[in-house]
Structures are given as C-alpha cells and as structure tokens.
Scaffold this motif. Structure first.
Motif, short mmCIF file in Angstrom:
data_model
loop_
_atom_site.label_atom_id
_atom_site.label_comp_id
_atom_site.label_asym_id
_atom_site.label_seq_id
_atom_site.Cartn_x
_atom_site.Cartn_y
_atom_site.Cartn_z
N PHE A 147 21.23 11.80 41.62
CA PHE A 147 21.96 10.78 40.84
C PHE A 147 22.87 11.40 39.79
CE2 PHE A 147 22.45 8.27 36.99
CZ PHE A 147 23.22 7.24 37.51
N GLY A 188 24.10 8.60 26.04
CA GLY A 188 23.90 8.54 27.49
C GLY A 188 24.89 9.45 28.18
N CYS A 189 24.91 10.72 27.74
CA CYS A 189 25.98 11.65 28.14
C CYS A 189 25.82 12.21 29.55
CB CYS A 189 26.05 12.81 27.16
SG CYS A 189 24.51 13.78 27.14
N ASP A 211 20.76 12.08 26.02
CA ASP A 211 20.48 11.40 27.30
C ASP A 211 18.99 11.49 27.59
OD1 ASP A 211 22.37 10.44 29.85
OD2 ASP A 211 20.33 11.06 30.42
N LEU A 212 18.51 10.46 28.25
CA LEU A 212 17.10 10.39 28.65
C LEU A 212 16.73 11.50 29.62
CD1 LEU A 212 14.67 8.38 28.40
CD2 LEU A 212 15.59 7.18 30.38
N GLY A 213 17.68 11.91 30.46
CA GLY A 213 17.38 12.82 31.57
C GLY A 213 17.33 14.27 31.12
N ARG A 237 16.75 12.73 24.84
CA ARG A 237 16.02 11.75 24.04
C ARG A 237 16.27 10.34 24.52
NH1 ARG A 237 18.31 11.23 18.00
NH2 ARG A 237 17.58 9.11 18.28
N ASP A 238 15.28 9.51 24.29
CA ASP A 238 15.36 8.09 24.62
C ASP A 238 16.15 7.40 23.51
OD1 ASP A 238 14.95 5.45 25.22
OD2 ASP A 238 12.83 5.72 25.75
N THR A 240 16.29 4.31 22.99
CA THR A 240 15.66 3.05 22.57
C THR A 240 15.32 3.18 21.08
OG1 THR A 240 14.67 2.97 24.76
CG2 THR A 240 13.84 1.40 23.12
N PHE A 254 29.88 6.22 28.18
CA PHE A 254 30.59 6.05 29.44
C PHE A 254 29.60 5.52 30.46
CE2 PHE A 254 32.52 9.71 27.17
CZ PHE A 254 33.72 9.10 26.84
N ASP A 255 29.71 4.24 30.76
CA ASP A 255 28.85 3.60 31.75
C ASP A 255 27.37 3.81 31.42
OD1 ASP A 255 28.06 2.30 34.03
OD2 ASP A 255 28.61 3.90 35.42
N ALA A 256 27.02 3.66 30.16
CA ALA A 256 25.67 4.06 29.76
C ALA A 256 24.96 3.01 28.90
CB ALA A 256 25.74 5.39 29.00
N ASP A 259 22.26 0.04 31.58
CA ASP A 259 21.02 0.55 32.20
C ASP A 259 19.88 0.72 31.22
OD1 ASP A 259 22.43 0.89 34.51
OD2 ASP A 259 22.56 3.06 34.40
N LYS A 261 16.99 0.49 28.15
CA LYS A 261 15.85 -0.39 27.91
C LYS A 261 16.28 -1.51 26.95
CE LYS A 261 11.19 -0.55 26.07
NZ LYS A 261 10.03 0.22 25.63
N GLN A 318 12.35 0.70 32.64
CA GLN A 318 12.17 1.17 31.26
C GLN A 318 11.57 0.07 30.37
OE1 GLN A 318 15.28 3.56 29.33
NE2 GLN A 318 16.57 3.26 31.10
C1 LIG Z 1 25.41 5.66 34.77
S1 LIG Z 1 24.80 7.04 33.93
C2 LIG Z 1 26.23 7.63 33.04
C3 LIG Z 1 26.08 9.06 32.58
C4 LIG Z 1 27.32 9.65 31.89
N1 LIG Z 1 27.73 8.91 30.73
C5 LIG Z 1 28.46 9.77 32.87
O1 LIG Z 1 29.44 9.05 32.72
O2 LIG Z 1 28.34 10.57 33.80
C6 LIG Z 1 23.82 6.30 32.66
C7 LIG Z 1 23.13 7.31 31.78
O3 LIG Z 1 22.37 6.63 30.79
C8 LIG Z 1 21.19 7.36 30.56
N2 LIG Z 1 20.15 6.47 30.01
C9 LIG Z 1 19.63 5.36 30.58
N3 LIG Z 1 18.68 4.85 29.79
C10 LIG Z 1 18.58 5.64 28.69
C11 LIG Z 1 17.78 5.63 27.52
N4 LIG Z 1 16.85 4.69 27.31
N5 LIG Z 1 17.98 6.60 26.60
C12 LIG Z 1 18.90 7.57 26.79
N6 LIG Z 1 19.69 7.63 27.89
C13 LIG Z 1 19.54 6.67 28.84
C14 LIG Z 1 20.82 7.89 31.94
O4 LIG Z 1 19.95 9.00 31.91
C15 LIG Z 1 22.17 8.20 32.55
O5 LIG Z 1 22.54 9.56 32.38
#
Ligand SMILES: C[S@@+](CC[C@H](N)C(=O)[O-])C[C@H]1O[C@@H](n2cnc3c(N)ncnc32)[C@H](O)[C@@H]1O
Length: 362
Positions: A147, A188-189, A211-213, A237-238, A240, A254-256, A259, A261, A318
């Motif tokens: 992903f 959410g980088c 970013d969570l991941g 880091r989360d 939330t 960016f698109d973050a 998704d 919580k 989440q």
């Molecule tokens: C659709 S992806 C976009 C990633 C990046 N901004 C990009 O454009 O490639 C959404 C991102 O939000 C992060 N994310 C989702 N829930 C999160 C949370 N609770 N805390 C931190 N990051 C989170 C995901 O890990 C993911 O990398």
C-alpha cells in the motif's frame, strides 16, 4: 434507464438485458486489463517498450530482464486489450507513442498504470474485505500488500509533480515564507516523498512528517538520510488526539484525513497547532458527499471501490467513523470551518480533477 432511475419497471426489457450483459462482459475484460497494466508497470514492461522499435517477445523480455513465456502471455493480453499493437508477419509488438503518453513515468499525460495498481490491490484483499462485509469489522494497513509503495507513487505523481508550479502558489506568499524559513508539518506523510522534496528546495525551513505506519516512516528516514537532509525528520505516531499548539506555520495533509480514527479531531488539532498567520494546505479526494453528484466524477467507480475495500475499513479498524474515500468536499469544508479557520478557499487543479485542494488560514 439511468443510474438514478426512480421508476418501478413493469415489463422485462430483453434488449436492455442484452445490452447490459455486453457491458458486463466489457467490464470483465477491462478489469483484467487493469490488473495486467499494474503488472506491466511493476515489471517494467511499459518502460521497456516505450520509445523502442517493434520488438519480439524475446527482445522485450530480455530488455526488461523477465521470463519470455510470461511476457508473451502478458503481451497477448495487452494486444487484445488494444494497449499494444502486434505485427503478425514480423511477430513484433509495439507500444504506440500515443499510448505510452499515459503509461510510463514522466509521460505527458501522467502514468495511469500507477493508478491501475489500486485495482490490482482491490483484488488482492478481497478475502479480507469479505470478512469486513460479513462482520462489520475493519482492517489495518498491514492487510494491504504494497500500500505505502503504491500510495507513494500515486502522490509523487499527483502532488509531487505539481508541487512547485501549481500547489504551493495556491497559498499566496507561501513560497516566500518557505524560502525565509518556517516550521512545517505533513500530517499522514506516508513515505515522505513530498516533504523530502520540500526540504530539499527550502533549506532554511524545518520539516516534520508524522504517520501511523512505522514501515513508511522507516522508508522516509532512509531517503532523507540518503539525500543528506538535516532539516527534515519523520516520526511514527498516531495522530489521534493530535495536540501541538502553536508549533507550525504550515501544515499539509495529502489524502490523509478521511482514513483517520478521528478526522474532525485531527483537523481541530491542526488548526490549534498553527501559529498566527499559519496555513493549512489540505488535499483530499474531490468527490461530492452526495452520490447523485458523483455519477460523472472522474474515476468515481474506482474511488468508491477503494472506499469500500480500503478507506472505509481502515478508519473503522482504527475505531473511526469510516467516512470513506468519497466523504465529499462539502464534509471536508464544513470540518475546516467548524475547526475555526478564518478563511477557507477551495481549488481544483487542472492536472488532477480527482482531488480538491483547500487553503485554510488562521
Ligand atoms: C492515503 S495515505 C496518504 C499518504 C501520503 N500523504 C501520500 O500522499 O502518499 C493515508 C496516510 O494516512 C496515515 N494514517 C491513517 N490513519 C492515521 C493515524 N491515525 N495517525 C497517523 N497517520 C495515519 C496512513 O498511514 C497513510 O500513510
């Protein structure tokens, strides 16, 4: 009959049934081609064919470093799919320049094969999503192979490719401030590609990506280190309950948001994290919150499918509301206004009709 037909039907329309069956057959063919396009992109086959003279399957396989038997079968799928042309007498295949124009990295119309990977991923996670449908449970990022890699390619194209020419100029005065030196957060980088590009271009500014991941963050750190950048750091880091009041001059996402919580809490936290004069630059999917407005929205079917199989279950997994990919620009704008931004502008960039851009100011 239209997609929004409200009439109850009386007589069975045989002609309509036949036409529809034909459409379903086309969908099956096109769906298969989309998956093969993703494979061709990942295997480097489009790249090996672009700008190349008509070539045999052996020559293409050799150029791409792949096994000829499989390449020949892939070429057959591409030929009947009208993606490549086949010269029967010479036994050669060609990717016409007009087709390469949207199928290879850096192509003038963008590389649509990158997006085809989303379709392939939908198939790969079908068992997991079936369980969600039956139980109402959600998913986790670990359920989706590749992903972060796919998303990084996607955003390198839609965001990265237009960052300096079209995106940053959306917020007047922002480039000057970045040149002078400001504090920037990307919420959410993901793999951090956009932040790294910004950090390279604006050495006087300081950048942080959350970013969570942890796998995505590890990738981002490696890239930043390889680029020798001392003005960017990444943290797993989360977001939330995100709270860092008065810490940044610019926050991007960016698109973050959808998704998350707690999308609303994140937007509120982002507002509070901005200093006076701060800017929140938010990109998200530009569909409407109302289904009836999305019938002609670009790639709406793929976006709803991604929503069903990824964005909705990821949020639910989440403990979130599962707003979905097509949560709608209206929902996003209302969230920004409720968070207390003084001014919220909405833009759609010509190169990227699928997304909406908000410039929100404190
Ligand atoms: C659709 S992806 C976009 C990633 C990046 N901004 C990009 O454009 O490639 C959404 C991102 O939000 C992060 N994310 C989702 N829930 C999160 C949370 N609770 N805390 C931190 N990051 C989170 C995901 O890990 C993911 O990398």
């Amino acid at each position: 009959m239209t997609a929004l037909d409200t009439h109850s039907r009386t007589a069975f329309d045989e002609k309509a049934a036949e036409v529809f069956a034909g459409r379903v057959a086309t969908i099956l063919d096109d769906g298969a081609i989309a998956v093969m396009m993703a494979l061709g992109h990942r295997a480097g086959l489009f790249a090996a064919m672009a700008d190349a003279p008509p070539s045999t399957s052996s020559a293409i396989a050799e150029r791409a470093g792949l096994a000829e038997r499989y390449v020949r079968e892939w070429l057959a799928a591409m030929t009947v799919g009208r993606i490549v042309t086949y010269d029967l007498q010479a036994g050669t295949y060609t990717l016409p320049a007009e087709h390469a124009a949207c199928l290879v990295d850096g192509a003038p119309l963008g590389n649509f094969a990158i997006y085809a990977q989303h379709v392939a991923l939908l198939g790969a996670v079908q068992d997991r999503v079936l369980r969600c449908l039956r139980t109402g449970e959600g998913t986790a990022y670990g359920d989706y192979p590749c992903f972060h890699q796919i998303m990084a390619e996607d955003s390198a194209q839609t965001v990265g490719g237009a960052l300096f020419d079209a995106v940053l100029p959306l917020a007047e005065g922002l480039v000057d401030r970045l040149e002078q030196g400001i504090d920037v957060l990307d919420a959410g980088c993901g793999r951090g590609g956009v932040l790294i590009a910004l950090a390279e271009r604006f050495p006087r500014s300081r950048f942080v990506g959350y970013d969570l991941g942890s796998d995505a963050i590890a990738f981002a750190r490696e890239r930043a280190e390889a680029a020798g950048l001392g003005n960017v750091r990444f943290e797993a880091r989360d977001l939330t309950g995100f709270e860092e009041p008065g810490s940044f001059d610019l926050v991007t996402s960016f698109d973050a948001v959808h998704d998350q919580k707690d999308p609303e809490g994140l937007v509120r936290g982002i507002r509070a994290s901005l200093r006076p004069g701060g800017v929140y630059l938010m990109q998200d999917i530009g569909g409407s919150a109302r289904l009836e407005n999305n019938l002609d929205f670009p790639m709406a079917a793929m976006l709803y499918a991604i929503s069903c199989a990824h964005c909705t279950p990821i949020s639910i997994g989440q403990g979130g509301p599962g707003l979905g990919t097509m949560w709608g620009w209206e929902t996003a704008q209302a969230m920004l206004e409720r968070a207390g931004f003084a001014a919220v502008e909405r833009h759609v960039l010509p190169h990227d009709p699928m997304n909406v851009w908000f410039v929100a100011r404190t």
